[in-house]
Scaffold this motif. Structure first.
Motif, mmCIF file in Angstrom:
data_model
loop_
_atom_site.group_PDB
_atom_site.id
_atom_site.type_symbol
_atom_site.label_atom_id
_atom_site.label_comp_id
_atom_site.label_asym_id
_atom_site.label_seq_id
_atom_site.Cartn_x
_atom_site.Cartn_y
_atom_site.Cartn_z
ATOM 1 N N PRO A 152 14.732 -8.702 29.900
ATOM 2 C CA PRO A 152 14.681 -8.993 31.335
ATOM 3 C C PRO A 152 13.612 -8.196 32.062
ATOM 4 O O PRO A 152 13.150 -8.602 33.109
ATOM 5 C CB PRO A 152 16.078 -8.628 31.840
ATOM 6 C CG PRO A 152 16.685 -7.797 30.784
ATOM 7 C CD PRO A 152 15.992 -8.120 29.499
ATOM 8 N N VAL A 153 13.198 -7.063 31.494
ATOM 9 C CA VAL A 153 12.158 -6.261 32.142
ATOM 10 C C VAL A 153 10.830 -7.005 32.093
ATOM 11 O O VAL A 153 10.042 -6.953 33.031
ATOM 12 C CB VAL A 153 12.044 -4.882 31.449
ATOM 13 C CG1 VAL A 153 10.892 -4.092 32.007
ATOM 14 C CG2 VAL A 153 13.345 -4.118 31.579
ATOM 15 N N ASP A 154 10.587 -7.732 31.002
ATOM 16 C CA ASP A 154 9.347 -8.488 30.871
ATOM 17 C C ASP A 154 9.315 -9.703 31.787
ATOM 18 O O ASP A 154 8.256 -10.124 32.217
ATOM 19 C CB ASP A 154 9.157 -8.952 29.420
ATOM 20 C CG ASP A 154 8.977 -7.778 28.469
ATOM 21 O OD1 ASP A 154 8.577 -6.687 28.943
ATOM 22 O OD2 ASP A 154 9.239 -7.948 27.274
ATOM 23 N N ASP A 155 10.474 -10.276 32.066
ATOM 24 C CA ASP A 155 10.530 -11.481 32.890
ATOM 25 C C ASP A 155 11.636 -11.337 33.939
ATOM 26 O O ASP A 155 12.771 -11.752 33.718
ATOM 27 C CB ASP A 155 10.789 -12.698 32.003
ATOM 28 C CG ASP A 155 10.688 -13.998 32.768
ATOM 29 O OD1 ASP A 155 10.217 -13.977 33.922
ATOM 30 O OD2 ASP A 155 11.075 -15.037 32.208
ATOM 31 N N PRO A 156 11.327 -10.731 35.080
ATOM 32 C CA PRO A 156 12.359 -10.505 36.105
ATOM 33 C C PRO A 156 12.969 -11.790 36.645
ATOM 34 O O PRO A 156 14.115 -11.797 37.065
ATOM 35 C CB PRO A 156 11.638 -9.752 37.215
ATOM 36 C CG PRO A 156 10.261 -9.496 36.760
ATOM 37 C CD PRO A 156 10.048 -10.191 35.460
ATOM 38 N N MET A 157 12.230 -12.894 36.617
ATOM 39 C CA MET A 157 12.778 -14.161 37.113
ATOM 40 C C MET A 157 13.917 -14.643 36.221
ATOM 41 O O MET A 157 14.873 -15.240 36.707
ATOM 42 C CB MET A 157 11.684 -15.224 37.210
ATOM 43 C CG MET A 157 10.717 -14.977 38.354
ATOM 44 S SD MET A 157 11.518 -14.791 39.961
ATOM 45 C CE MET A 157 12.054 -16.440 40.247
ATOM 46 N N SER A 158 13.836 -14.383 34.919
ATOM 47 C CA SER A 158 14.916 -14.810 34.035
ATOM 48 C C SER A 158 16.190 -14.035 34.353
ATOM 49 O O SER A 158 17.288 -14.576 34.266
ATOM 50 C CB SER A 158 14.529 -14.631 32.573
ATOM 51 O OG SER A 158 14.432 -13.262 32.240
ATOM 52 N N LEU A 159 16.061 -12.776 34.742
ATOM 53 C CA LEU A 159 17.233 -11.990 35.130
ATOM 54 C C LEU A 159 17.856 -12.571 36.390
ATOM 55 O O LEU A 159 19.085 -12.682 36.493
ATOM 56 C CB LEU A 159 16.848 -10.533 35.350
ATOM 57 C CG LEU A 159 17.987 -9.594 35.724
ATOM 58 C CD1 LEU A 159 19.039 -9.554 34.635
ATOM 59 C CD2 LEU A 159 17.443 -8.212 35.985
ATOM 60 N N LEU A 160 17.037 -12.989 37.341
ATOM 61 C CA LEU A 160 17.539 -13.597 38.570
ATOM 62 C C LEU A 160 18.294 -14.884 38.258
ATOM 63 O O LEU A 160 19.381 -15.114 38.781
ATOM 64 C CB LEU A 160 16.388 -13.881 39.535
ATOM 65 C CG LEU A 160 16.758 -14.614 40.819
ATOM 66 C CD1 LEU A 160 17.681 -13.752 41.675
ATOM 67 C CD2 LEU A 160 15.514 -14.979 41.591
ATOM 68 N N TYR A 161 17.747 -15.723 37.388
ATOM 69 C CA TYR A 161 18.417 -16.970 37.030
ATOM 70 C C TYR A 161 19.721 -16.681 36.299
ATOM 71 O O TYR A 161 20.718 -17.367 36.504
ATOM 72 C CB TYR A 161 17.511 -17.866 36.188
ATOM 73 C CG TYR A 161 16.381 -18.460 36.995
ATOM 74 C CD1 TYR A 161 16.630 -19.191 38.152
ATOM 75 C CD2 TYR A 161 15.067 -18.280 36.618
ATOM 76 C CE1 TYR A 161 15.609 -19.729 38.908
ATOM 77 C CE2 TYR A 161 14.023 -18.807 37.365
ATOM 78 C CZ TYR A 161 14.298 -19.539 38.505
ATOM 79 O OH TYR A 161 13.284 -20.065 39.244
#
Length: 72
Positions: free
Chosen positions: A28-37
């Motif tokens: 999730p650190v590499d892709d913060p948008m995936s954490l939001l989703y």
């Protein structure tokens, strides 16, 4: 600093992420948008699980959390 994940405490009771319908990103650190989703998916799942939340009405995240607290 890593964020606390509520899924970890649930996993100890024998429930898995698959059973709860929760998906997690590997980084999730590499892709913060995936954490939001993923968080939005968690709110949707909570909305389905708590009987006092109206299913046909748009409810804010704060209202979902308040319903969950009251339900617990």
């Amino acid at each position: 600093m890593k964020a606390f994940s509520p899924v970890r405490s649930v996993r100890k009771t024998g429930l898995s992420e698959h059973n709860l319908g929760i998906s997690r990103s590997k980084t999730p650190v590499d892709d913060p948008m995936s954490l939001l989703y993923n968080m939005n998916d968690c709110y949707s799942k909570l909305k389905e699980l708590v009987p006092s939340i109206p299913q046909n009405k748009k409810v804010s995240k704060m209202e979902i959390l308040q319903h969950v607290i009251d339900y617990i």
